[in-house]
Each structure stands twice: as structure tokens, then as C-alpha cells.
Design a protein around this motif. Structure first.
Motif, short mmCIF file in Angstrom:
data_model
loop_
_atom_site.label_atom_id
_atom_site.label_comp_id
_atom_site.label_asym_id
_atom_site.label_seq_id
_atom_site.Cartn_x
_atom_site.Cartn_y
_atom_site.Cartn_z
N ASP A 213 0.87 -1.18 0.00
CA ASP A 213 0.00 0.00 0.00
C ASP A 213 0.90 1.23 0.00
N ARG A 214 1.27 1.68 -1.19
CA ARG A 214 2.27 2.75 -1.31
C ARG A 214 1.73 4.02 -1.96
N GLU A 215 0.55 3.98 -2.54
CA GLU A 215 0.08 5.12 -3.34
C GLU A 215 -0.02 6.40 -2.52
N VAL A 216 -0.67 6.33 -1.35
CA VAL A 216 -0.85 7.52 -0.53
C VAL A 216 0.49 7.96 0.06
N VAL B 165 3.44 7.68 -1.21
CA VAL B 165 4.28 8.30 -2.23
C VAL B 165 3.73 9.66 -2.65
N ALA B 166 2.40 9.73 -2.84
CA ALA B 166 1.80 10.96 -3.35
C ALA B 166 1.59 12.02 -2.27
N LEU B 167 1.28 11.59 -1.04
CA LEU B 167 0.95 12.53 0.04
C LEU B 167 1.80 12.24 1.28
N PRO B 168 3.11 12.38 1.20
CA PRO B 168 3.96 12.00 2.35
C PRO B 168 3.72 12.86 3.58
N ASP B 169 3.54 14.17 3.40
CA ASP B 169 3.33 15.04 4.57
C ASP B 169 1.99 14.75 5.24
N THR B 170 0.96 14.55 4.41
CA THR B 170 -0.36 14.21 4.96
C THR B 170 -0.28 12.89 5.73
N ARG B 171 0.41 11.94 5.18
CA ARG B 171 0.56 10.63 5.83
C ARG B 171 1.27 10.79 7.17
N ALA B 172 2.32 11.61 7.20
CA ALA B 172 3.08 11.79 8.44
C ALA B 172 2.22 12.45 9.52
N VAL B 173 1.42 13.43 9.13
CA VAL B 173 0.55 14.10 10.12
C VAL B 173 -0.51 13.14 10.64
N LEU B 174 -1.14 12.40 9.73
CA LEU B 174 -2.21 11.49 10.13
C LEU B 174 -1.68 10.32 10.95
N ASP C 261 -3.08 7.55 -9.39
CA ASP C 261 -2.87 6.36 -8.55
C ASP C 261 -3.53 6.50 -7.19
N VAL C 262 -3.31 7.64 -6.54
CA VAL C 262 -3.88 7.82 -5.21
C VAL C 262 -5.40 7.95 -5.28
N ALA C 263 -5.92 8.59 -6.33
CA ALA C 263 -7.37 8.71 -6.47
C ALA C 263 -8.01 7.35 -6.70
N GLN C 264 -7.38 6.52 -7.53
CA GLN C 264 -7.92 5.18 -7.78
C GLN C 264 -7.86 4.33 -6.51
N ARG C 265 -6.75 4.45 -5.77
CA ARG C 265 -6.61 3.68 -4.53
C ARG C 265 -7.70 4.04 -3.52
N MET C 266 -7.94 5.33 -3.33
CA MET C 266 -8.95 5.74 -2.35
C MET C 266 -10.36 5.45 -2.84
N GLY D 168 -2.26 4.87 4.48
CA GLY D 168 -0.88 5.34 4.51
C GLY D 168 0.16 4.25 4.40
N GLY D 169 -0.26 2.98 4.51
CA GLY D 169 0.65 1.86 4.31
C GLY D 169 1.56 1.61 5.51
N PRO D 170 2.62 0.83 5.28
CA PRO D 170 3.05 0.32 3.97
C PRO D 170 2.31 -0.95 3.51
N PHE D 171 1.49 -1.51 4.40
CA PHE D 171 0.76 -2.73 4.04
C PHE D 171 -0.73 -2.53 4.29
N THR D 172 -1.52 -3.33 3.57
CA THR D 172 -2.96 -3.25 3.71
C THR D 172 -3.59 -4.62 3.51
N SER D 173 -4.71 -4.82 4.16
CA SER D 173 -5.47 -6.06 3.96
C SER D 173 -6.66 -5.83 3.03
N LEU D 174 -6.75 -4.63 2.44
CA LEU D 174 -7.91 -4.25 1.64
C LEU D 174 -8.14 -5.22 0.50
N TYR D 175 -7.11 -5.51 -0.29
CA TYR D 175 -7.29 -6.32 -1.49
C TYR D 175 -7.59 -7.78 -1.13
#
Length: 393
Positions: free
Chosen positions: A37-40, A42-51, A83-88, A137-144
Motif C-alpha cells: 500500500d504505497r500510493e498515498v 508516495v503521493a501525500l507523504p506530509d499528509t501521511r506523516a501528520v495522520l 494512482d492515489v485517487a484510484q486507490r482511495m 498510509g501503508g506500507p501494508f494493507t489487507s484491503l485487497y
């Protein structure tokens, strides 16, 4: 002795490298995509760090709103928002629209961003959207892996089944398993007498018969399956023969049915059942049959108590090969099957080529691999005692 071992290792090394580079590494990387789970990130690193430091209670701080507004505008300008839009959006339908709308409004947004984002779209004022963005935010997900079994995870992390109208994959795997087992059983039943007959023939007739078995390999699977597409049409030769013989009053719809899929698969995979059986039967020692005859066993008894147990390793090998090929077959169901006859491989190809969703393709592949391994292991357990006893006899 050591020099011989080194020489053998050098001779085997190219084969091992080929297997490693062309099979193990690609398969391993593909299966890794099922949990990556890398899309968010990679695309939104600062948002990921805050969240990552948000406790999930209420709404996140102002800095999270500012980061998501700034980074969405940046990835849109860099043309990397897809990529991030499709993932979400795969997490929840509608989030793609939310992210794209926010990214396009980036120049118009002003501090305080918590107010301007909510004014742009009320969903930014809902905790669920932020929880799903945090979880992505990853790095792993059970979504799929969950979706591939018709389950989903809510914003609070609870796992539940998807809506009834969206449930697909459990039925899909059961259909794939059923069709594969049916094709395997038919192939084994048809192949055994053929392999037995060829093994008992004398030269040169045995060579001629074996060549006839190998003739289908002279053409590709696509050509053989396409031939069934032509044969099974409403105005095709099969319907014409059935109507001509009086078995049907009018041409039947065979193409696009489960029957068409089974016929095509049996035709394509039958040689893979015959060859292992023939290989084992040609090596059977006829002395055992003569010994059984000398003890008073008739033909049926010699077959059931001597020949059949000794030939079971070939039956198991042929059946396993047919099952593994049937489970992974794409061409036949795609060409001659209907919408309700497609197997797992069709959906894997669809996710890879049309939806470009490698996570779902990898998750389906992982479950397909697990299902195949489980069936083969179960078959080995159920038949292992009989096969080993036959081999020792």
C-alpha cells in the motif's frame, strides 16, 4: 567427488537462475502487491506523516488539512494524482471525486484550511474520510485480500461482508474449483483407457497411437479453442449434426454456456492426462500380471488388484497436471463461455489490463495459488496411501 559436485552445480546453475529470474521473483513480487500500500505514502507523504500521529478522535488538526490541500494540488500538477485517487476510490466509491475536486481547487483554498476544505466539500468534515486516508498510509494493507473474498473494512476497522449485490468472488472461486474438478475427472476417465491401450500395443502401433495423442500440441491453445467457437455456434456443425439426426428440433444455444467451457477444456487438456499415465504404464513390470495369473486371478482381478494400483501414480500425476492447468486457463472460458462461466483468471486479466488494479489482481492470484495448493495437498493425502502401496507392490 568434490570436483564432480562442483561440476554438477555449475551445470545446474543456469537452470536455477532461469527459474529464479523468470518464475520465483516475478511471482513473489506479484503476490507482494496483494498487501503493498504505497500510493498515498508516495503521493501525500506530509499528509501521511501528520495522520500517523492522529488518534482518530474527532477531526485531524489544521496542519493535516493544509498538507492534503497543498499535496493534492502538487500531484495534480505533476499528473500523478491518478494512482492515489484510484486507490482511495477502491476503498470507498466517491473518494476519487473528492480528491480531484480538492486538487483542482488548490489555488482557491486559503487558511484556515479546515474551513475552506469543508466549504468545498462537506466530506472533509467527516471523520470517516480521514480515517480511510490514514489507513491507506501503508506500507501494508489487507484491503485487497479482504475484497477478493467479498469482505471489506469499515472506517472504524471492523471487517464485514460487502453488500449482497456486490458479492462476487466467493462464487467465482467455487465456480473455478467446480469446473476444474469436473474437467479433471472427465479427463482422467477418458485418458485412462487410452493410455492403457497405447501401453499394451506393440511397436510400431504404439508409436503411431502416441503420435496421434501429440498432434494437438502442434497447434496453439488459442487455435484449438477458436475451433470450438466455430463448431458450437447456432449455425455450426455441431448444431447441424444434432438437428440432422433428429435429436434437436432447432439449433440450441451451446456457445456461451458451461457445457462449451467444459468441452473446450477437456479437448485442450486431455493429452496432459494421457501422457503421464502412459509413461507410468509402459514401465510396469508384466511379471506381476503373469504371477497373478499363475495364482488363478482372472483378467478383471489382475487389472483391479495389480495393474490399477501400480498405475495410480500416473493417474495422480495426470490428474494434478490437468487440474493445475484448468484452474489457470483463461483462453477457453473467455472465448466460448458466457458471463456466468468466466473463471478467476479472467478477472485477474481484467484487473491488470482494464482496471489497472494490480492489488486486486495479486490478491486473486494469491488465493488461486492457495486453492490450487490446497487441492493438490488434499489429493496427495487422500490418495497417498493407495499410491504408495501400489508403488511398493
Amino acid at each position: 567427488m568434490r570436483r564432480t559436485n562442483w561440476l554438477a552445480a555449475l551445470l545446474i546453475a543456469p537452470l536455477l537462475l532461469l527459474i529464479l529470474g523468470s518464475f520465483l521473483v516475478p511471482v513473489g513480487l506479484t503476490l507482494f502487491r496483494a498487501v503493498a500500500d504505497r500510493e498515498v505514502a508516495v503521493a501525500l507523504p506530509d499528509t501521511r506523516a501528520v495522520l500517523a500521529g492522529w488518534d482518530g478522535q474527532g477531526l485531524p488538526p489544521e496542519v493535516a488539512f493544509a498538507a492534503v490541500a497543498r499535496e493534492l494540488a502538487a500531484v495534480l500538477e505533476a499528473r500523478r494524482i491518478g494512482d492515489v485517487a484510484q486507490r482511495m476510490n477502491f476503498e470507498r466509491t466517491g473518494l476519487r471525486t473528492l480528491l480531484l475536486r480538492t486538487a483542482r481547487a488548490g489555488d482557491r483554498l486559503r487558511a484556515p484550511y479546515a474551513e475552506s476544505l469543508v466549504a468545498l466539500d462537506a466530506r472533509w468534515g467527516q471523520r470517516d474520510a480521514w480515517l480511510m486516508l490514514q489507513r491507506a498510509g501503508g506500507p501494508f494493507t489487507s484491503l485487497y485480500l479482504l475484497r477478493a473474498m467479498d469482505f471489506t473494512r469499515g472506517p472504524d476497522g471492523a471487517v464485514s461482508q460487502v453488500a449482497i449485490e456486490e458479492r462476487l468472488f466467493q462464487t467465482l472461486f467455487l465456480r473455478t474449483l467446480w469446473v476444474s474438478l469436473l474437467v479433471t475427472a472427465i479427463c482422467v476417465l477418458l485418458a485412462y483407457p487410452v493410455a492403457y491401450t497405447i501401453a499394451r500395443l506393440r511397436a510400431p502401433w504404439s508409436s503411431v497411437a502416441l503420435t496421434l495423442v501429440l498432434i494437438p500440441f502442434w497447434s496453439s491453445v488459442l487455435v484449438r479453442t477458436t475451433a470450438w467457437f466455430v463448431l458450437l455456434q447456432r449455425e455450426g456443425p455441431v448444431n447441424g449434426a444434432l438437428v440432422g439426426l433428429g435429436l434437436l428440433d432447432a439449433p440450441a444455444q451451446i456457445l456461451g454456456t458451461r457445457l462449451a467451457v467444459v468441452l473446450a477444456l477437456v479437448h485442450v487438456l486431455l493429452p496432459f492426462a494421457i501422457l503421464p499415465m502412459h509413461s507410468v504404464m509402459t514401465r510396469l513390470d508384466a511379471t506381476y500380471l503373469r504371477a497373478a495369473a499363475s495364482l488363478g486371478a482372472n483378467g478383471v482381478q489382475r487389472f483391479l488388484r495389480v495393474w490399477l494400483p501400480l498405475s495410480l501414480p500416473g493417474v495422480a500425476a495426470g490428474g494434478a497436471m490437468v487440474f493445475l492447468l484448468a484452474v489457470g486457463m483463461y483462453t477457453a472460458p473467455a472465448l466460448v463461455g458466457g458471463d456466468r462461466d468466466q473463471m478467476v483468471t479472467w478477472f485477474i486479466a481484467n484487473f491488470m489490463t482494464r482496471d489497472v488494479n494490480w492489488g486486486m489482481a495479486a490478491a486473486l492470484s494469491a488465493y488461486l495459488l492457495a486453492m490450487s495448493g490446497a487441492v493438490i495437498a488434499l489429493t496427495r493425502i487422500l490418495t497417498g496411501g493407495t499410491v504408495q502401496a501400489g508403488a511398493r507392490a
